[in-house]
Enzyme design. Structure first.
Site, PDB file in Angstrom:
ATOM      1  N   THR A 143      -6.224  18.756 -32.947  1.00  0.00           N
ATOM      2  CA  THR A 143      -7.430  18.300 -32.258  1.00  0.00           C
ATOM      3  C   THR A 143      -8.553  17.956 -33.221  1.00  0.00           C
ATOM      4  O   THR A 143      -9.268  16.972 -33.036  1.00  0.00           O
ATOM      5  CB  THR A 143      -7.906  19.378 -31.267  1.00  0.00           C
ATOM      6  OG1 THR A 143      -6.926  19.533 -30.241  1.00  0.00           O
ATOM      7  CG2 THR A 143      -9.230  18.999 -30.618  1.00  0.00           C
ATOM      8  N   THR A 183      -5.025  23.992 -32.933  1.00  0.00           N
ATOM      9  CA  THR A 183      -5.252  25.398 -32.552  1.00  0.00           C
ATOM     10  C   THR A 183      -4.096  26.023 -31.783  1.00  0.00           C
ATOM     11  O   THR A 183      -4.013  27.247 -31.696  1.00  0.00           O
ATOM     12  CB  THR A 183      -6.536  25.534 -31.720  1.00  0.00           C
ATOM     13  OG1 THR A 183      -6.427  24.728 -30.539  1.00  0.00           O
ATOM     14  CG2 THR A 183      -7.761  25.118 -32.526  1.00  0.00           C
TER      15      THR A 183
END
Length: 331
Positions: A14, A96
């Site tokens: 991300t 993540t």
């Protein structure tokens, strides 16, 4: 005073992603637009005012695609760049979803004393109010900190410095997602200074018991998640698929339904190493008499996904239950 040299390995995720517009903070992944390390350094240009950043080539990918083969690739780059005595730290930009697993695997295998700090983001680089810029900046500051040496592999997100062994992702979208249950953060990256308040007690990089060669030959290890009424079907399927190890993600204290326990005991008799963990996300999974008699090994307070990392690496060294139990009690 000259700026410290910090290597930046951009694995994707991300923090490197570009969405359709500033409000695209969920569906950006469908575009597949991710920047490499050099592009990240250019995109977040202000971070370069903090250190002499050295981008390291790595193919950007979602962290859902990262596993043992990619750990080897990361370690090879860490070894190469830290051969330069001027490199003061390494920052790894990572998705993540599996950041905690990569951090723990590196903590068990990296052989450099140079600080290694993983960071990511909950919002893409193009998103309004992305957390990527500050996470990147603070990760560089931590990696350059003299206090970070000897702490093992660290993570830095939401201004919080966490230990690779203990940190876990606890929320799907919130910024404060990375937490350390029971023990809390090691310290904070505040505006005026990097502050540490405690040290990890378990050994980590550069003193982990495994090396990069172990990562090149890991056996299959699966996780069986306990739920009300589970009957061992998944356990038997994993054994049939060739699993050499199984981590049982049990209920609160590390228990499972009777039929699941029977399947785990069968797996041990078939030569599969079984480690008992807990799905609660906090506390130790202590082994009780019936589990010990069935040959199960306690996973200490490691969550199931990290217990899987350690078990897979342990099995590259030994299949002796006592030796593996010692590894879980130590690392």
């Amino acid at each position: 005073m000259s700026k410290k040299k910090i290597a930046v390995i951009g694995t994707g995720g991300t923090i490197s992603s570009i969405g359709r517009n500033p409000f695209d903070i969920q569906d950006y992944i469908t575009l597949g637009k991710m920047m490499n390390a050099a592009e990240m350094v250019e995109f977040f240009a202000d971070v370069a005012t903090l250190a002499d950043l050295v981008p390291i080539s790595f193919p950007p990918m979602p962290s859902t695609a990262i596993a043992f083969d990619e750990y080897v690739m990361i370690l090879e780059r860490i070894d190469a760049v830290t051969a330069d005595p001027e490199v003061a730290g390494v920052v790894i930009l990572h998705g993540t979803a599996t950041l905690e697993e990569t951090a723990y695997a590196l903590n068990l295998t990296a052989k450099t004393e140079v600080p290694i700090v993983l960071t990511g983001a909950q919002r893409p680089a193009s998103g309004l109010s992305t957390d990527g810029a500050m996470n990147f900046a603070n990760a560089v500051r931590v990696a350059a900190s003299q206090e970070a040496r000897g702490m093992g592999v660290l993570t830095l997100l939401n201004d919080e410095i966490q230990c690779a062994r203990e940190v876990t992702k606890t929320s799907t979208w919130r910024m404060q997602t990375f937490r350390t249950p029971d023990f809390g953060a090691l310290g904070h990256a505040d505006a005026d200074r990097i502050s540490f308040y405690r040290r990890p007690m378990r050994p980590g990089a550069p003193n982990g018991p495994f090396d990069i060669e172990a990562l090149k030959k890991v056996p299959r290890v699966d996780v069986s998640y306990a739920y009300a009424g589970c009957d061992g079907t998944a356990v038997r399927a994993f054994v049939a698929a060739g699993a050499k190890g199984i981590v049982s993600a049990g209920f609160g204290p590390g228990f499972v339904p009777p039929a699941e326990h029977e399947a785990l005991a069968e797996a041990v008799k078939a030569g599969v190493t079984v480690v008992q963990s807990s799905r609660t996300g906090s506390g130790r999974a202590a082994i009780v008499t019936r589990q010990r008699e069935a040959g199960l090994i306690g996973g200490d307070n490691l969550n199931p996904q990290k217990a899987r990392i350690l078990l897979a690496l342990a099995l590259t060294k030994t299949s002796d239950p006592e030796a593996i139990a010692d590894l879980f009690a130590t690392y």
